[in-house]
Design a protein around this motif. Structure first.
Motif, short mmCIF file in Angstrom:
data_model
loop_
_atom_site.label_atom_id
_atom_site.label_comp_id
_atom_site.label_asym_id
_atom_site.label_seq_id
_atom_site.Cartn_x
_atom_site.Cartn_y
_atom_site.Cartn_z
N ILE A 67 0.85 -1.11 -0.02
CA ILE A 67 0.07 -0.01 -0.03
C ILE A 67 0.77 1.27 0.20
CG2 ILE A 67 -1.76 1.24 1.37
CD1 ILE A 67 -2.96 -1.61 2.43
N VAL A 68 2.01 1.16 0.92
CA VAL A 68 2.73 2.42 0.85
C VAL A 68 3.59 2.45 -0.76
CG1 VAL A 68 5.15 3.12 1.54
CG2 VAL A 68 3.25 2.12 3.22
N ALA A 69 3.62 1.68 -1.03
CA ALA A 69 4.13 1.81 -2.64
C ALA A 69 3.56 2.12 -3.56
CB ALA A 69 4.99 0.30 -3.04
N VAL A 70 2.15 1.80 -3.60
CA VAL A 70 1.01 2.37 -4.39
C VAL A 70 0.95 3.86 -4.22
CG1 VAL A 70 -1.23 2.33 -4.96
CG2 VAL A 70 0.08 -0.03 -4.90
N LEU A 71 0.82 4.16 -2.85
CA LEU A 71 0.41 5.56 -2.52
C LEU A 71 1.65 6.35 -2.95
CD1 LEU A 71 -1.37 4.96 0.77
CD2 LEU A 71 -2.68 5.84 -1.29
N ALA A 72 2.90 6.21 -2.74
CA ALA A 72 3.87 6.80 -3.04
C ALA A 72 4.08 7.11 -4.48
CB ALA A 72 5.39 6.11 -2.72
N ALA A 73 3.74 6.05 -5.30
CA ALA A 73 3.65 6.19 -6.74
C ALA A 73 2.55 7.28 -7.30
CB ALA A 73 3.51 5.01 -7.55
N LEU A 74 1.37 7.01 -6.70
CA LEU A 74 0.32 8.11 -6.71
C LEU A 74 0.86 9.41 -6.53
CD1 LEU A 74 -2.71 8.37 -7.37
CD2 LEU A 74 -3.28 8.09 -4.99
N SER A 75 1.34 9.64 -5.24
CA SER A 75 1.72 11.03 -4.97
C SER A 75 2.76 11.64 -5.84
CB SER A 75 2.16 10.73 -3.30
OG SER A 75 2.83 12.02 -2.90
N GLU A 76 3.91 10.78 -6.26
CA GLU A 76 5.16 10.99 -7.04
C GLU A 76 4.29 11.77 -8.19
OE1 GLU A 76 7.87 8.22 -7.25
OE2 GLU A 76 8.06 7.99 -4.97
N ASP A 77 3.49 10.92 -8.92
CA ASP A 77 2.80 11.44 -10.06
C ASP A 77 1.48 12.25 -10.06
OD1 ASP A 77 5.24 10.64 -11.52
OD2 ASP A 77 4.43 8.56 -11.60
N ARG A 78 1.26 12.75 -8.92
CA ARG A 78 -0.11 13.09 -8.57
C ARG A 78 -0.79 14.28 -9.59
NH1 ARG A 78 3.02 14.80 -4.24
NH2 ARG A 78 3.63 16.82 -4.21
N HIS A 79 0.12 14.85 -10.34
CA HIS A 79 -0.32 15.75 -11.31
C HIS A 79 -0.97 14.98 -12.76
CE1 HIS A 79 0.92 19.06 -9.33
NE2 HIS A 79 2.17 18.57 -9.37
N GLU A 80 -0.24 13.73 -12.86
CA GLU A 80 -0.74 12.68 -13.97
C GLU A 80 -2.05 12.15 -13.48
OE1 GLU A 80 2.07 10.07 -15.79
OE2 GLU A 80 3.49 11.33 -15.29
N HIS A 81 -2.14 11.88 -12.22
CA HIS A 81 -3.39 11.18 -11.61
C HIS A 81 -4.42 11.91 -10.82
CE1 HIS A 81 -1.31 7.54 -13.01
NE2 HIS A 81 -0.24 7.99 -11.98
N ARG A 82 -4.44 13.19 -11.14
CA ARG A 82 -5.51 13.93 -10.37
C ARG A 82 -6.84 13.65 -10.48
NH1 ARG A 82 -3.75 17.51 -14.65
NH2 ARG A 82 -5.54 17.64 -16.06
N ASP A 83 -7.27 12.80 -11.77
CA ASP A 83 -8.67 12.54 -11.75
C ASP A 83 -8.99 11.24 -10.77
OD1 ASP A 83 -9.39 14.45 -13.60
OD2 ASP A 83 -8.94 13.10 -15.39
N LEU A 84 -7.94 10.37 -10.67
CA LEU A 84 -7.97 9.37 -9.81
C LEU A 84 -7.86 9.81 -8.52
CD1 LEU A 84 -5.71 6.45 -11.47
CD2 LEU A 84 -8.19 6.49 -10.99
N ILE A 85 -6.99 10.68 -8.16
CA ILE A 85 -7.13 11.26 -6.85
C ILE A 85 -8.43 12.00 -6.31
CG2 ILE A 85 -6.15 13.14 -5.11
CD1 ILE A 85 -3.44 12.52 -6.83
N GLU A 86 -9.04 12.59 -7.38
CA GLU A 86 -10.25 13.20 -7.11
C GLU A 86 -11.38 12.12 -6.86
OE1 GLU A 86 -11.61 16.26 -6.72
OE2 GLU A 86 -9.67 16.95 -6.61
N TYR A 87 -11.30 11.11 -7.64
CA TYR A 87 -12.28 10.03 -7.53
C TYR A 87 -12.26 9.14 -6.25
CZ TYR A 87 -14.67 5.45 -8.10
OH TYR A 87 -15.38 4.46 -8.09
N TRP A 88 -10.86 9.01 -5.51
CA TRP A 88 -10.77 8.10 -4.49
C TRP A 88 -10.76 8.94 -3.05
CZ3 TRP A 88 -10.37 2.99 -3.85
CH2 TRP A 88 -10.31 2.03 -5.13
N SER A 89 -10.64 10.37 -3.49
CA SER A 89 -10.91 11.25 -2.21
C SER A 89 -12.28 11.31 -1.86
CB SER A 89 -9.93 12.42 -2.32
OG SER A 89 -10.82 13.20 -3.52
N ILE A 90 -13.31 11.29 -2.69
CA ILE A 90 -14.64 11.44 -2.40
C ILE A 90 -14.91 12.69 -1.48
CG2 ILE A 90 -16.91 10.51 -1.88
CD1 ILE A 90 -15.54 7.67 -2.19
N GLU A 91 -14.87 13.83 -1.87
CA GLU A 91 -14.47 15.08 -1.06
C GLU A 91 -16.02 15.28 -0.67
OE1 GLU A 91 -12.53 17.01 0.42
OE2 GLU A 91 -10.66 15.57 -0.24
N GLY A 92 -16.14 15.70 0.49
CA GLY A 92 -17.28 16.08 0.94
C GLY A 92 -18.34 14.94 1.66
N GLU A 93 -17.75 13.91 1.49
CA GLU A 93 -18.57 12.73 2.16
C GLU A 93 -17.70 12.38 3.44
OE1 GLU A 93 -21.48 11.15 1.10
OE2 GLU A 93 -21.35 12.86 -0.60
#
Length: 68
Positions: free
Chosen positions: A23-49
């Protein structure tokens, strides 16, 4: 990345902790490339819920989102 996030969410849902090596490895990869994965970050963060109605992975993704 979508598959890796799905698997990480399943691991967390099954009792693994956010410090699990995979899990740490996946989250690190997501964080490192967060600009490329901004749509995924938006989807998984489910803001407001409330976290009780979100993915098991949502709190960790929200941390990444907050760091941007």
């Amino acid at each position: 990345m979508t598959l890796a996030l799905d698997v990480s969410n399943d691991l967390l849902s099954s009792g693994a902790g956010p410090a699990d090596r995979s899990i740490v490895a996946v989250l690190a990869a997501l964080s490192e490339d967060r600009h490329e994965h901004r749509d995924l970050i938006e989807y998984w963060s489910i803001e407001g819920e409330p976290l009780g109605e979100c993915f098991a992975l949502t709190p960790e993704v929200r941390k990444i989102k907050a760091a941007t």
